[in-house]
Scaffold this active site. Sequence first.
Site, PDB file in Angstrom:
ATOM      1  N   GLY A 211     -42.637 -39.383 -29.040  1.00 30.24           N
ATOM      2  CA  GLY A 211     -41.245 -39.429 -28.595  1.00 30.24           C
ATOM      3  C   GLY A 211     -40.297 -40.094 -29.567  1.00 30.24           C
ATOM      4  N   THR A 213     -38.544 -38.674 -32.072  1.00 32.43           N
ATOM      5  CA  THR A 213     -37.338 -37.856 -32.171  1.00 32.43           C
ATOM      6  C   THR A 213     -36.501 -38.007 -30.908  1.00 32.43           C
ATOM      7  OG1 THR A 213     -38.692 -36.296 -33.388  1.00 32.43           O
ATOM      8  CG2 THR A 213     -36.510 -35.565 -32.745  1.00 32.43           C
ATOM      9  N   GLU A 429     -64.204 -54.529 -26.812  1.00 32.07           N
ATOM     10  CA  GLU A 429     -62.978 -55.337 -26.792  1.00 32.07           C
ATOM     11  C   GLU A 429     -63.086 -56.470 -25.776  1.00 32.07           C
ATOM     12  OE1 GLU A 429     -60.912 -55.058 -29.134  1.00 32.07           O
ATOM     13  OE2 GLU A 429     -61.675 -53.139 -29.889  1.00 32.07           O
ATOM     14  N   ASP A 505     -64.806 -55.880 -38.049  1.00 28.65           N
ATOM     15  CA  ASP A 505     -65.046 -57.237 -37.560  1.00 28.65           C
ATOM     16  C   ASP A 505     -65.984 -57.983 -38.506  1.00 28.65           C
ATOM     17  OD1 ASP A 505     -63.618 -56.489 -35.355  1.00 28.65           O
ATOM     18  OD2 ASP A 505     -65.387 -56.039 -34.147  1.00 28.65           O
TER      19      ASP A 505
HETATM   20  P1  ADP Z   1     -42.268 -37.267 -32.207  1.00 28.46           P
HETATM   21  O1  ADP Z   1     -40.927 -37.186 -32.820  1.00 28.46           O
HETATM   22  O2  ADP Z   1     -42.758 -38.669 -32.043  1.00 28.46           O
HETATM   23  O3  ADP Z   1     -43.300 -36.399 -32.839  1.00 28.46           O
HETATM   24  P2  ADP Z   1     -40.951 -35.968 -30.033  1.00 28.46           P
HETATM   25  O4  ADP Z   1     -39.832 -36.891 -29.805  1.00 28.46           O
HETATM   26  O5  ADP Z   1     -40.656 -34.760 -30.829  1.00 28.46           O
HETATM   27  O6  ADP Z   1     -42.166 -36.731 -30.709  1.00 28.46           O
HETATM   28  O7  ADP Z   1     -41.564 -35.572 -28.627  1.00 28.46           O
HETATM   29  C1  ADP Z   1     -41.792 -34.243 -28.267  1.00 28.46           C
HETATM   30  C2  ADP Z   1     -41.534 -34.027 -26.796  1.00 28.46           C
HETATM   31  O8  ADP Z   1     -42.469 -34.741 -26.004  1.00 28.46           O
HETATM   32  C3  ADP Z   1     -40.192 -34.527 -26.352  1.00 28.46           C
HETATM   33  O9  ADP Z   1     -39.203 -33.590 -26.547  1.00 28.46           O
HETATM   34  C4  ADP Z   1     -40.423 -34.802 -24.877  1.00 28.46           C
HETATM   35  O10 ADP Z   1     -40.308 -33.629 -24.114  1.00 28.46           O
HETATM   36  C5  ADP Z   1     -41.856 -35.244 -24.836  1.00 28.46           C
HETATM   37  N1  ADP Z   1     -41.945 -36.718 -24.878  1.00 28.46           N
HETATM   38  C6  ADP Z   1     -42.487 -37.464 -25.854  1.00 28.46           C
HETATM   39  N2  ADP Z   1     -42.423 -38.783 -25.549  1.00 28.46           N
HETATM   40  C7  ADP Z   1     -41.808 -38.872 -24.366  1.00 28.46           C
HETATM   41  C8  ADP Z   1     -41.430 -39.962 -23.517  1.00 28.46           C
HETATM   42  N3  ADP Z   1     -41.680 -41.248 -23.848  1.00 28.46           N
HETATM   43  N4  ADP Z   1     -40.805 -39.684 -22.361  1.00 28.46           N
HETATM   44  C9  ADP Z   1     -40.553 -38.414 -22.006  1.00 28.46           C
HETATM   45  N5  ADP Z   1     -40.866 -37.350 -22.753  1.00 28.46           N
HETATM   46  C10 ADP Z   1     -41.506 -37.545 -23.917  1.00 28.46           C
HETATM   47 ZN    ZN Z   2     -64.085 -55.349 -32.769  1.00 32.90          ZN
END
Ligand code: ADP
Ligand code: ZN
Length: 616
Positions: A211, A213, A429, A505
Amino acid sequence: MENKDNKQTPKGINNFSKFSVIYLLLGILMFYMYQSYFTTQKTTISYSQFKKLVSENRVIKCTLSDRYIKGVYKGKDGKNKEFITVSVKDPNLVKDLEAHKVNFSGTVTNTWLTNLIFGWVLPFGFLFFLWWIMTKKMRGTSGGLFGFGKSRFKVYLNEKPDVKFSDVAGAEEAKQEIEEVVEYLKDPKRYQRLGGRAPKGVLLVGAPGTGKTLLAKATAGEAGTPFISISGSEFVEMFVGVGASRVRDLFNEAKKLSPCIVFIDEIDAIGKSRALNSMSSNDEREQTLNQLLAEMDGFDSSVGVIIMAATNRPEVLDPALLRPGRFDRQIIVDKPDVNGREAILKVHIKKIKLGNDVDVKTLAQMTPGLVGADLANIVNEAALLAARENKDAVHMEHFEEAIERQLAGLKKKNRVIKEDEKRRVAYHESGHAIIAYLLPGADPVHKISIVPRGLSALGYTQQLPTDEKYLITKEDMLDKVAVLFGGRAAEEIVFHTVSTGAQNDLMRATDIVRAVVTQFGMDEKIGLVVVEKPGATRFLTSEGIMKEKDDISEKTKELIDEEISKIMQNSYEKAKQILLENKDKLEKLAKMLLEKEIINEEELKLIMEEDEDGKD
Ligand code: ADP
Ligand code: ZN
């Protein structure tokens, strides 16, 4: 469910193609009507047919020109019909017409004007109109490509994205850290007047699909500013030799739009450490990187442009990128734990109709190690499955099927940890954590996690020192070593085998013990001698291997090795002993960890104390 935020189909592009298809269809329709109006409304007949009509006295009137003959004739059904025919050089025509008493007149057709209009102006005007519509859409407020024809690279401009922080679930820490950026973007000048040190570059670090982006977009959405995004690989790949100029264009554009966010995805494609590939120097990338650094240094923070970048490999980035005034804020966007996954599922489930048998908590428990993008896919897939079965709501069975499919897909990519591996990691862990909790010399446990991070670490136990210590006793150091052995010892107790998971470790433990023996003079047999200088790398120096030890006698070397392995062995036994005495706690903690995936300080304390009460 439409996944608006998916990277592969930027919103602007979606709209753009939808619009252009509509306009294209409209255009074709208009063209067809135009064609049919001018050519097929009148009956086109051949010249011989025309002559036949004349001889049959059926032509009522006609107009002659040097290119065609138009007129009205009486049809077989008695109705008058218009006709048109191509003019033929026929010296008898006028005679014939007079003979059959046809009312005729002549015109001199001035065809160049009609030719010009219908042959050139209209078609070209029409094409121009189409082009204008398209480019207008591209530049339009709903987003799309810009810098068209100027910088020749794909930049997605999203004027005020409608994503909000509430759309990003389970990333509370990251959101909190980014809040400051939002405050700044809302009014850069005011923010500075109030004395805030304006942010400039924010690096989002996390696995793909977590998430990043989305979070960057939401930052723009919250602040109500435009969002410009570009992918680092596009910078380098698309056109050779213009990477640097593209960076310049990008920043110029951004300054015009400020306050705004520039988002560079996969920044490692341009920002890879120059030291890492000094062998194959890549001039193109280096120039691009240098330009980026220069631009970031070039504008002062009152401009109101925030550069956000994403990577899942921060370790390969050029250190120059991370210096103050550049990407000096780094925000970790972790893979979500059970609660995070539940929250993310809830965000996406909002968009579909849910059957009342669906338990989101269970779904979250079924999807360990999956990221937001995976979960969004699962919800989407489940909705599709339900639709295929003509159900009016999405039920648990659809989700189960969708999860299975998603996991099968990920298994191919080796991204899913197996259940028995997860169990092993949980005990490992827990072993670290219990010993760290019980031994006074160890730093307190802050967090235990079995949410996998990256490729190597399957889990981790995070310890935070209570306060800075300048003097560490030998006992403290040996306690730390015992903590490091805790993982391996737990594995041995529970599974009767050890795994490669303890390798790191072991290395750290060896380092500490070696320091105890050789640097701090804490070992009885070696005595108060510093046999290795602190900080010296044991493995490689500029002059060769293990230079430091060359002035040590063979006998001392042997003794050092002996002492090290003796201390290590003792520490391991100690760790194992402690865990055996607390096996019930080990079981309990591991079970809880398997269930919750992340355990914090208080929860650990609860388990450790509660058991004690139970025994007494
Ligand atoms: P990254 O840029 O880290 O590769 P993105 O932001 O492109 O990931 O995520 C792709 C899709 O996954 C988003 O458009 C959304 O639909 C979903 N997504 C990812 N993380 C979340 C989150 N924390 N909450 C809600 N939807 C998420
Ligand atoms: Zn360990």
